[in-house]
Enzyme design. Structure first.
Site, PDB file in Angstrom:
ATOM      1  N   LYS A   1       0.811  -1.227   0.000  1.00  0.00           N
ATOM      2  CA  LYS A   1       0.000   0.000   0.000  1.00  0.00           C
ATOM      3  C   LYS A   1       0.846   1.280   0.000  1.00  0.00           C
ATOM      4  O   LYS A   1       0.479   2.266  -0.628  1.00  0.00           O
ATOM      5  CB  LYS A   1      -0.959  -0.007   1.185  1.00  0.00           C
ATOM      6  CG  LYS A   1      -2.080  -1.024   1.036  1.00  0.00           C
ATOM      7  CD  LYS A   1      -3.052  -0.880   2.183  1.00  0.00           C
ATOM      8  CE  LYS A   1      -4.205  -1.845   2.044  1.00  0.00           C
ATOM      9  NZ  LYS A   1      -5.188  -1.669   3.113  1.00  0.00           N
TER      10      LYS A   1
ATOM     11  N   ASP B   1     -10.089   2.907   2.936  1.00  0.00           N
ATOM     12  CA  ASP B   1     -10.218   2.121   4.169  1.00  0.00           C
ATOM     13  C   ASP B   1     -10.972   2.854   5.288  1.00  0.00           C
ATOM     14  O   ASP B   1     -11.832   2.276   5.950  1.00  0.00           O
ATOM     15  CB  ASP B   1      -8.833   1.704   4.685  1.00  0.00           C
ATOM     16  CG  ASP B   1      -8.205   0.603   3.847  1.00  0.00           C
ATOM     17  OD1 ASP B   1      -8.954  -0.120   3.167  1.00  0.00           O
ATOM     18  OD2 ASP B   1      -6.965   0.463   3.882  1.00  0.00           O
TER      19      ASP B   1
HETATM   20  P1  NDP Z   1       0.758  -2.168   8.478  1.00  0.00           P
HETATM   21  O1  NDP Z   1       1.818  -3.167   8.243  1.00  0.00           O
HETATM   22  O2  NDP Z   1       0.837  -0.849   7.785  1.00  0.00           O
HETATM   23  O3  NDP Z   1       0.682  -1.837  10.063  1.00  0.00           O
HETATM   24  C1  NDP Z   1       0.718  -2.870  10.999  1.00  0.00           C
HETATM   25  C2  NDP Z   1       0.392  -2.333  12.395  1.00  0.00           C
HETATM   26  O4  NDP Z   1       0.237  -3.452  13.278  1.00  0.00           O
HETATM   27  C3  NDP Z   1       1.493  -1.447  12.991  1.00  0.00           C
HETATM   28  O5  NDP Z   1       0.894  -0.455  13.770  1.00  0.00           O
HETATM   29  C4  NDP Z   1       2.278  -2.445  13.854  1.00  0.00           C
HETATM   30  O6  NDP Z   1       2.953  -1.859  14.911  1.00  0.00           O
HETATM   31  C5  NDP Z   1       1.142  -3.303  14.380  1.00  0.00           C
HETATM   32  N1  NDP Z   1       1.560  -4.640  14.807  1.00  0.00           N
HETATM   33  C6  NDP Z   1       2.012  -5.657  14.015  1.00  0.00           C
HETATM   34  N2  NDP Z   1       2.245  -6.750  14.762  1.00  0.00           N
HETATM   35  C7  NDP Z   1       1.945  -6.435  16.038  1.00  0.00           C
HETATM   36  C8  NDP Z   1       2.002  -7.137  17.267  1.00  0.00           C
HETATM   37  N3  NDP Z   1       2.399  -8.414  17.318  1.00  0.00           N
HETATM   38  N4  NDP Z   1       1.612  -6.511  18.391  1.00  0.00           N
HETATM   39  C9  NDP Z   1       1.195  -5.229  18.334  1.00  0.00           C
HETATM   40  N5  NDP Z   1       1.136  -4.489  17.217  1.00  0.00           N
HETATM   41  C10 NDP Z   1       1.513  -5.090  16.073  1.00  0.00           C
HETATM   42  O7  NDP Z   1      -0.612  -2.911   8.147  1.00  0.00           O
HETATM   43  P2  NDP Z   1      -2.010  -2.234   7.732  1.00  0.00           P
HETATM   44  O8  NDP Z   1      -2.214  -1.048   8.580  1.00  0.00           O
HETATM   45  O9  NDP Z   1      -2.087  -2.072   6.274  1.00  0.00           O
HETATM   46  O10 NDP Z   1      -3.067  -3.394   8.117  1.00  0.00           O
HETATM   47  C11 NDP Z   1      -3.394  -3.668   9.478  1.00  0.00           C
HETATM   48  C12 NDP Z   1      -4.458  -4.755   9.521  1.00  0.00           C
HETATM   49  O11 NDP Z   1      -5.696  -4.274   9.025  1.00  0.00           O
HETATM   50  C13 NDP Z   1      -4.111  -6.005   8.678  1.00  0.00           C
HETATM   51  O12 NDP Z   1      -4.464  -7.147   9.426  1.00  0.00           O
HETATM   52  C14 NDP Z   1      -5.005  -5.882   7.472  1.00  0.00           C
HETATM   53  O13 NDP Z   1      -5.338  -7.133   6.922  1.00  0.00           O
HETATM   54  C15 NDP Z   1      -6.228  -5.198   8.078  1.00  0.00           C
HETATM   55  N6  NDP Z   1      -6.994  -4.435   7.079  1.00  0.00           N
HETATM   56  C16 NDP Z   1      -8.305  -4.795   6.842  1.00  0.00           C
HETATM   57  C17 NDP Z   1      -9.053  -4.091   5.923  1.00  0.00           C
HETATM   58  C18 NDP Z   1     -10.470  -4.472   5.670  1.00  0.00           C
HETATM   59  O14 NDP Z   1     -11.041  -4.019   4.668  1.00  0.00           O
HETATM   60  N7  NDP Z   1     -11.114  -5.239   6.547  1.00  0.00           N
HETATM   61  C19 NDP Z   1      -8.491  -2.967   5.155  1.00  0.00           C
HETATM   62  C20 NDP Z   1      -7.123  -2.647   5.523  1.00  0.00           C
HETATM   63  C21 NDP Z   1      -6.411  -3.378   6.437  1.00  0.00           C
HETATM   64  P3  NDP Z   1       4.472  -1.297  14.749  1.00  0.00           P
HETATM   65  O15 NDP Z   1       4.339   0.067  14.144  1.00  0.00           O
HETATM   66  O16 NDP Z   1       4.996  -1.295  16.136  1.00  0.00           O
HETATM   67  O17 NDP Z   1       5.197  -2.270  13.855  1.00  0.00           O
END
Ligand code: NDP
Length: 278
Positions: free
Chosen positions: A69, A106
């Site tokens: 993205k 989103d």
């Molecule tokens: P990104 O990779 O951009 O961001 C991931 C986020 O999750 C960061 O804030 C990261 O924290 C955090 N994170 C990852 N692992 C952990 C953990 N073990 N414990 C705590 N925090 C964690 O992903 P996206 O923002 O693009 O997507 C996030 C979720 O939303 C995904 O699961 C995606 O599938 C879902 N989604 C669903 C949509 C829908 O239409 N239903 C649309 C868009 C997304 P840090 O910064 O510390 O790494």
């Protein structure tokens, strides 16, 4: 015979994406002849794959999901305000002059799922947003504009949460806390899990004190990815517990409208997916 209009979703992995099914179902509502396929591209191959799809492939539009993205946002020629605020794009559209436009649906999709499908009035809610990645950034702006009373952003890496709150720039309503302090920051009416932990097969422990007695808990993930957070929410006594399937259908509807100029009915598609993913 003319070739159907070409659409795709880019991701890695992408084989299990529901987007082709959703877009074909929308297209059937209007008798639109389209081809919508999945394109699995490794991060280093993404830019070339996009170029090829919109060039020789005559692509009209593409959805973009993890992990592309931010790259989709960066390679576009122009960006909507929603994409710019999120710093990421989940929709790429070929403009009549051949340039690419990036958009992010989103945040609007989450709010529409909460307010229209689940009949929630967000005004006056104290909301907690877990995560500060691309989806969280889109969602934070939309929750703020939908009128939540306060928005507390908590991310594992605090700098990203601070940057998001600073970008919104309303310190009286939008602020951050440390993940380590979740057990002593009180309770919330709306808790949105926008982390990718569930999708990555990881989980985390949250204190039950976070959920107020009438709390709405929402996981952006769906299927297996949402199980852990939604189980926590039920045990914590949340009143309403939702996964992100409705958001998925709504974000697809926004892309469909952008590409075809027609608003599809989302409820039949949502209900049919729900029966397959209870
Ligand atoms: P990104 O990779 O951009 O961001 C991931 C986020 O999750 C960061 O804030 C990261 O924290 C955090 N994170 C990852 N692992 C952990 C953990 N073990 N414990 C705590 N925090 C964690 O992903 P996206 O923002 O693009 O997507 C996030 C979720 O939303 C995904 O699961 C995606 O599938 C879902 N989604 C669903 C949509 C829908 O239409 N239903 C649309 C868009 C997304 P840090 O910064 O510390 O790494």
């Amino acid at each position: 015979m003319s070739r159907p209009l070409q659409f795709a979703v880019f991701g890695h992995p992408i084989a299990h994406s529901l987007s082709p099914h959703i877009h074909r179902a929308f297209a059937q509502q209007f008798g639109i002849d389209l081809a919508y396929r999945t394109i699995d591209a490794e991060p280093l191959a993404f830019a070339d794959a996009v170029k090829h799809f919109f060039g020789e492939g005559e692509g009209r539009g593409a959805n973009v999901t993890l992990p592309h993205k931010a790259a989709a946002f960066a390679l576009a020629d122009e960006r909507t305000q929603a994409a710019t605020r999120a710093g990421t794009a989940n929709v790429l559209t070929r403009l009549p002059d051949g340039r690419l436009s990036a958009h992010n649906t989103d945040g609007a999709a989450l709010v529409r799922d909460l307010t229209d499908r689940h009949d929630l009035d967000l005004r006056g809610h104290d909301a907690l947003l877990l995560g500060a990645g691309g989806a969280a950034r889109a969602v934070a702006w939309s929750l703020f504009e939908a009128g939540v009373q306060t928005l507390t952003i908590v991310n594992r890496s605090p700098d990203a949460a601070d940057a998001l709150a600073d970008a919104i720039g309303e310190p009286s309503r939008v602020h951050t806390r440390y993940w380590e302090d979740l057990s002593n920051i009180g309770s919330f009416d709306l808790i949105v899990n926008a982390t990718s932990a569930g999708t990555l097969g990881q989980s985390f422990t949250l204190p039950f004190t976070l959920a107020a007695s009438r709390a709405v808990c929402y996981d952006l993930g769906y299927g297996k990815a949402a199980i852990s957070f939604l189980a926590w929410a039920r045990t914590a006594g949340a009143r309403y517990v939702y996964d992100g399937l409705g958001m998925l259908v709504e974000q697809a509807a926004d892309a469909f409208q952008l590409w075809h100029g027609k608003r599809p009915e989302t409820e039949p598609v949502y209900q049919s997916l729900r029966t397959q993913s209870p």
